[in-house]
Design a protein around this motif. Sequence first.
Motif, PDB file in Angstrom:
ATOM      1  N   PRO A  23      17.119 -17.857 -18.524  1.00  0.00           N
ATOM      2  CA  PRO A  23      16.912 -19.515 -19.459  1.00  0.00           C
ATOM      3  C   PRO A  23      18.675 -19.705 -18.218  1.00  0.00           C
ATOM      4  O   PRO A  23      19.051 -21.000 -17.790  1.00  0.00           O
ATOM      5  CB  PRO A  23      18.171 -19.406 -20.564  1.00  0.00           C
ATOM      6  N   HIS A  24      19.403 -18.964 -17.770  1.00  0.00           N
ATOM      7  CA  HIS A  24      20.449 -19.189 -17.152  1.00  0.00           C
ATOM      8  C   HIS A  24      20.199 -19.297 -16.219  1.00  0.00           C
ATOM      9  O   HIS A  24      21.493 -19.505 -15.116  1.00  0.00           O
ATOM     10  CB  HIS A  24      21.737 -17.895 -17.759  1.00  0.00           C
ATOM     11  N   LEU A  49      19.317 -25.415 -15.806  1.00  0.00           N
ATOM     12  CA  LEU A  49      18.782 -27.149 -16.323  1.00  0.00           C
ATOM     13  C   LEU A  49      20.225 -27.322 -16.985  1.00  0.00           C
ATOM     14  O   LEU A  49      21.101 -26.194 -17.452  1.00  0.00           O
ATOM     15  CB  LEU A  49      17.841 -27.336 -17.178  1.00  0.00           C
ATOM     16  N   ILE A  90      21.967 -28.982 -19.425  1.00  0.00           N
ATOM     17  CA  ILE A  90      21.591 -29.249 -20.828  1.00  0.00           C
ATOM     18  C   ILE A  90      22.616 -30.366 -22.167  1.00  0.00           C
ATOM     19  O   ILE A  90      23.727 -29.787 -22.507  1.00  0.00           O
ATOM     20  CB  ILE A  90      21.175 -28.020 -22.006  1.00  0.00           C
ATOM     21  N   ARG A 134      29.310 -29.056 -27.897  1.00  0.00           N
ATOM     22  CA  ARG A 134      29.161 -27.214 -27.761  1.00  0.00           C
ATOM     23  C   ARG A 134      29.808 -27.749 -26.757  1.00  0.00           C
ATOM     24  O   ARG A 134      30.114 -26.510 -25.657  1.00  0.00           O
ATOM     25  CB  ARG A 134      27.846 -26.896 -27.175  1.00  0.00           C
ATOM     26  N   LEU A 135      31.595 -28.440 -26.853  1.00  0.00           N
ATOM     27  CA  LEU A 135      31.924 -27.914 -25.545  1.00  0.00           C
ATOM     28  C   LEU A 135      33.005 -26.257 -26.043  1.00  0.00           C
ATOM     29  O   LEU A 135      32.816 -25.985 -27.820  1.00  0.00           O
ATOM     30  CB  LEU A 135      33.626 -29.053 -25.421  1.00  0.00           C
ATOM     31  N   PHE A 136      34.036 -25.737 -25.455  1.00  0.00           N
ATOM     32  CA  PHE A 136      34.498 -24.221 -26.205  1.00  0.00           C
ATOM     33  C   PHE A 136      35.762 -24.235 -26.137  1.00  0.00           C
ATOM     34  O   PHE A 136      36.551 -25.558 -25.080  1.00  0.00           O
ATOM     35  CB  PHE A 136      34.487 -23.367 -24.261  1.00  0.00           C
ATOM     36  N   LEU A 147      38.677 -23.712 -24.316  1.00  0.00           N
ATOM     37  CA  LEU A 147      38.693 -23.962 -23.190  1.00  0.00           C
ATOM     38  C   LEU A 147      39.529 -25.187 -22.708  1.00  0.00           C
ATOM     39  O   LEU A 147      39.231 -26.221 -23.612  1.00  0.00           O
ATOM     40  CB  LEU A 147      38.125 -23.789 -22.066  1.00  0.00           C
ATOM     41  N   TYR A 161      33.081 -25.556 -16.121  1.00  0.00           N
ATOM     42  CA  TYR A 161      32.095 -23.946 -16.471  1.00  0.00           C
ATOM     43  C   TYR A 161      31.335 -23.909 -15.318  1.00  0.00           C
ATOM     44  O   TYR A 161      31.097 -22.164 -15.183  1.00  0.00           O
ATOM     45  CB  TYR A 161      32.534 -23.727 -18.035  1.00  0.00           C
ATOM     46  N   GLY A 162      30.243 -24.168 -15.705  1.00  0.00           N
ATOM     47  CA  GLY A 162      29.157 -24.394 -14.844  1.00  0.00           C
ATOM     48  C   GLY A 162      29.073 -23.842 -13.642  1.00  0.00           C
ATOM     49  O   GLY A 162      28.791 -23.069 -12.335  1.00  0.00           O
ATOM     50  N   TRP A 169      31.278 -21.943 -11.509  1.00  0.00           N
ATOM     51  CA  TRP A 169      31.463 -20.606 -11.100  1.00  0.00           C
ATOM     52  C   TRP A 169      29.988 -19.928 -11.268  1.00  0.00           C
ATOM     53  O   TRP A 169      29.911 -19.339  -9.798  1.00  0.00           O
ATOM     54  CB  TRP A 169      31.686 -19.981 -12.623  1.00  0.00           C
ATOM     55  N   PHE A 170      29.163 -20.439 -11.517  1.00  0.00           N
ATOM     56  CA  PHE A 170      27.542 -20.050 -11.435  1.00  0.00           C
ATOM     57  C   PHE A 170      26.756 -20.793 -10.518  1.00  0.00           C
ATOM     58  O   PHE A 170      25.362 -20.377 -10.026  1.00  0.00           O
ATOM     59  CB  PHE A 170      27.067 -19.677 -12.993  1.00  0.00           C
ATOM     60  N   ARG A 217      30.128 -31.773 -18.231  1.00  0.00           N
ATOM     61  CA  ARG A 217      30.129 -30.554 -17.927  1.00  0.00           C
ATOM     62  C   ARG A 217      28.264 -29.777 -17.404  1.00  0.00           C
ATOM     63  O   ARG A 217      28.291 -29.656 -16.706  1.00  0.00           O
ATOM     64  CB  ARG A 217      30.047 -29.401 -19.256  1.00  0.00           C
ATOM     65  N   ALA A 218      27.490 -30.485 -17.897  1.00  0.00           N
ATOM     66  CA  ALA A 218      26.419 -30.524 -17.440  1.00  0.00           C
ATOM     67  C   ALA A 218      25.779 -30.985 -16.193  1.00  0.00           C
ATOM     68  O   ALA A 218      25.128 -30.159 -15.224  1.00  0.00           O
ATOM     69  CB  ALA A 218      25.415 -31.216 -18.868  1.00  0.00           C
ATOM     70  N   SER A 220      27.314 -28.699 -13.354  1.00  0.00           N
ATOM     71  CA  SER A 220      26.436 -27.290 -12.817  1.00  0.00           C
ATOM     72  C   SER A 220      25.644 -27.784 -12.235  1.00  0.00           C
ATOM     73  O   SER A 220      24.965 -26.504 -11.535  1.00  0.00           O
ATOM     74  CB  SER A 220      26.284 -26.876 -14.464  1.00  0.00           C
ATOM     75  N   LEU A 268      27.939 -21.950 -28.942  1.00  0.00           N
ATOM     76  CA  LEU A 268      28.124 -22.097 -27.876  1.00  0.00           C
ATOM     77  C   LEU A 268      27.917 -21.019 -26.872  1.00  0.00           C
ATOM     78  O   LEU A 268      28.154 -21.368 -25.490  1.00  0.00           O
ATOM     79  CB  LEU A 268      29.675 -22.004 -28.167  1.00  0.00           C
ATOM     80  N   GLY A 271      24.951 -20.049 -21.553  1.00  0.00           N
ATOM     81  CA  GLY A 271      23.886 -19.553 -21.024  1.00  0.00           C
ATOM     82  C   GLY A 271      23.044 -20.752 -20.275  1.00  0.00           C
ATOM     83  O   GLY A 271      23.181 -20.468 -18.846  1.00  0.00           O
ATOM     84  N   LEU A 312      25.024 -23.864 -18.807  1.00  0.00           N
ATOM     85  CA  LEU A 312      25.583 -23.681 -17.772  1.00  0.00           C
ATOM     86  C   LEU A 312      25.442 -22.665 -16.697  1.00  0.00           C
ATOM     87  O   LEU A 312      26.057 -23.184 -15.743  1.00  0.00           O
ATOM     88  CB  LEU A 312      27.358 -24.083 -18.059  1.00  0.00           C
ATOM     89  N   GLY A 313      24.928 -21.416 -17.339  1.00  0.00           N
ATOM     90  CA  GLY A 313      24.337 -20.895 -15.770  1.00  0.00           C
ATOM     91  C   GLY A 313      25.087 -18.768 -15.963  1.00  0.00           C
ATOM     92  O   GLY A 313      25.352 -18.547 -14.925  1.00  0.00           O
ATOM     93  N   ALA A 314      25.290 -19.182 -16.658  1.00  0.00           N
ATOM     94  CA  ALA A 314      26.076 -18.119 -17.607  1.00  0.00           C
ATOM     95  C   ALA A 314      25.377 -17.118 -17.395  1.00  0.00           C
ATOM     96  O   ALA A 314      24.595 -17.073 -19.106  1.00  0.00           O
ATOM     97  CB  ALA A 314      27.694 -17.876 -17.939  1.00  0.00           C
TER      98      ALA A 314
END
Lengths: 366, 232
Positions: free
Chosen positions: A73-74, A78, A80, A86-88, A91, A99-100, A102-103, A144-145, A148, B124, B129, B131-133
Amino acid sequence: MSVSVALRHDFGSFSADLAFEAQPGVTVLFGPSGSGKSTVLNAVAGLLRPGEARIAVGDTVLTDTARGIFVAPHRRRLGIIFQDGRLFPHLSVRQNLRYGRWFAPQGTRAPEAAIIEMLGIGALLDRAPATLSGGERQRVAIGRALLSGPRLILADEPLSALDEDRKAEILPYLERLRDELRVPMLYVSHAPAEVARIATTVVRLERGRVAGIGPAAEMLADPATAGPGREAGAVIVARIVAHHPDGVTELSASGLPLFLPTLTAMPGARLRLRIAAADVMLARGRPEGISALNLLPGTVETLRETGDVVLVRLATTAGPILSRVTRRSVRQLGIAPGAALTAIVKSLSHAPEDVGTPTPEKETKP
Amino acid sequence: MTDWLGPAEWDALRLSLRVSAVATLASLPLALLVAHALARWRFPGHGLLNGLVHLPLVLPPVVTGYLLLLTFGRRGWVGQTLDEWFSLVFAFRWTGAALAAAVMAFPLMVRAIRLSVEAVDPRLEAAAGSLGASRPWVWLTITLPLIAPGVIAGAVLAFAKAMGEFGATITFVSNIPGQTQTLPSAIYSFLQVPGGETQAGRLVLVSVAVAMTALVLSEWLARRAARRVAGR
């Protein structure tokens, strides 16, 4: 970039067996609960391993059970957008947005400043999620989506947790996203008014099967998709011709004149108009001496009877229109396929929410 | 201040602080793992692990100490292996006191962390996940910060428990001044000799002070972390 989904999965009490190709733009998965919308979304997201499936975005295969491919999935890239944001919580808005990143692999990064501007969240960056309103939170979640750098956006009823005012606040942003960013989107919804504004393509799901797929205007005017509810309604596209001094805006839908109370958009702008089936009366011939301004001549195509109401689909030059009438009216007017009728649309019945921003034109460049 | 406590008393205080700190820090990673396993994972032996972790809480401390002596003593099968392979000796050393304190404090630490893990919304983590983590990144950037208040509370509770641990310690590593004589053991020893009450009394005051400080500190840290997690 198109999305192709083919899957077969047995849940025991319920089985899904469906396949469709989504064209660029917003593809709305539409249907009642239990129709398989979430199954599709979860399978695309990689949160569900279907018994048999092939799922690809453009040239990238995400799941192919025949070849033993299952991208984690990660690693699917995508974006989502969840129903509940579902904000953290620990943060800040800025950290949530980033957040996204970074990856995200190099070269797939989305333009941060442009997206923040587009969603109007520049003033919220240093705030904590707990201090945001529901609408603001959902806008940040969308940002946020997007940030990423996704191949595809999955939106799981992103407006269903919001009240009507907040929905009206978010919808224009989703429309801009569709028109400006050109990231394909799979959008789950069961609200026809929402579908009418945002969908490019509609996939109608029923009990785990694809019951219909087609362009939004075509699908929404299909009585089978629209359903018997009060929210049924067709969508037509119209261009603004002129603003008249007496408080009326004249539009043209493929040559048919339409009149609405003055709109803010400039002449030439194309709009999506949603015409609720309950707001359309039918008449034989061309009625005289009535206050309604919008009279659309057409021919009856199909009738669909549900209980005491009948949904009539009328073909007009502006596109198909739905009308919700009683069985008695059908009998008295002799409504049958092929009958020539006039649809009377009360101009005042168009709620501002139902007047969308310009739909994307093939020839306009972003 | 230095004169107020005698050298033997200072030794006991220093040793207790060291034993408790080592016991807490060394068992923290294992406690995180076990707390996650109990809160999130379903596996055969789940109930057994849960029981095992909580055993020191309900067993007489003397029994725990004796079992430690049997397994980690010089002739115990674990103790012997550790001695041969890593020259790590627990019997009658301060390290043994730390082990006894860690075992006794472990259930408290696991309980506090487990409760906070159960309170974390897995949705959460799924969002992170998407978002790519990867799993380890999700844990580091989302789960850990969210359970931080529970981890801190658990660690401080374990530290305070380790400071007060007596029964298992004295059974396992005895009561050797400067080696294994922690605060409670020292208090116990002073009370055994005539005229030792004043010394014991001073150490009692020290114990109360250390315990209070730990509690106030943990309260403050946990509240700060909770504020951060709640995003205010």
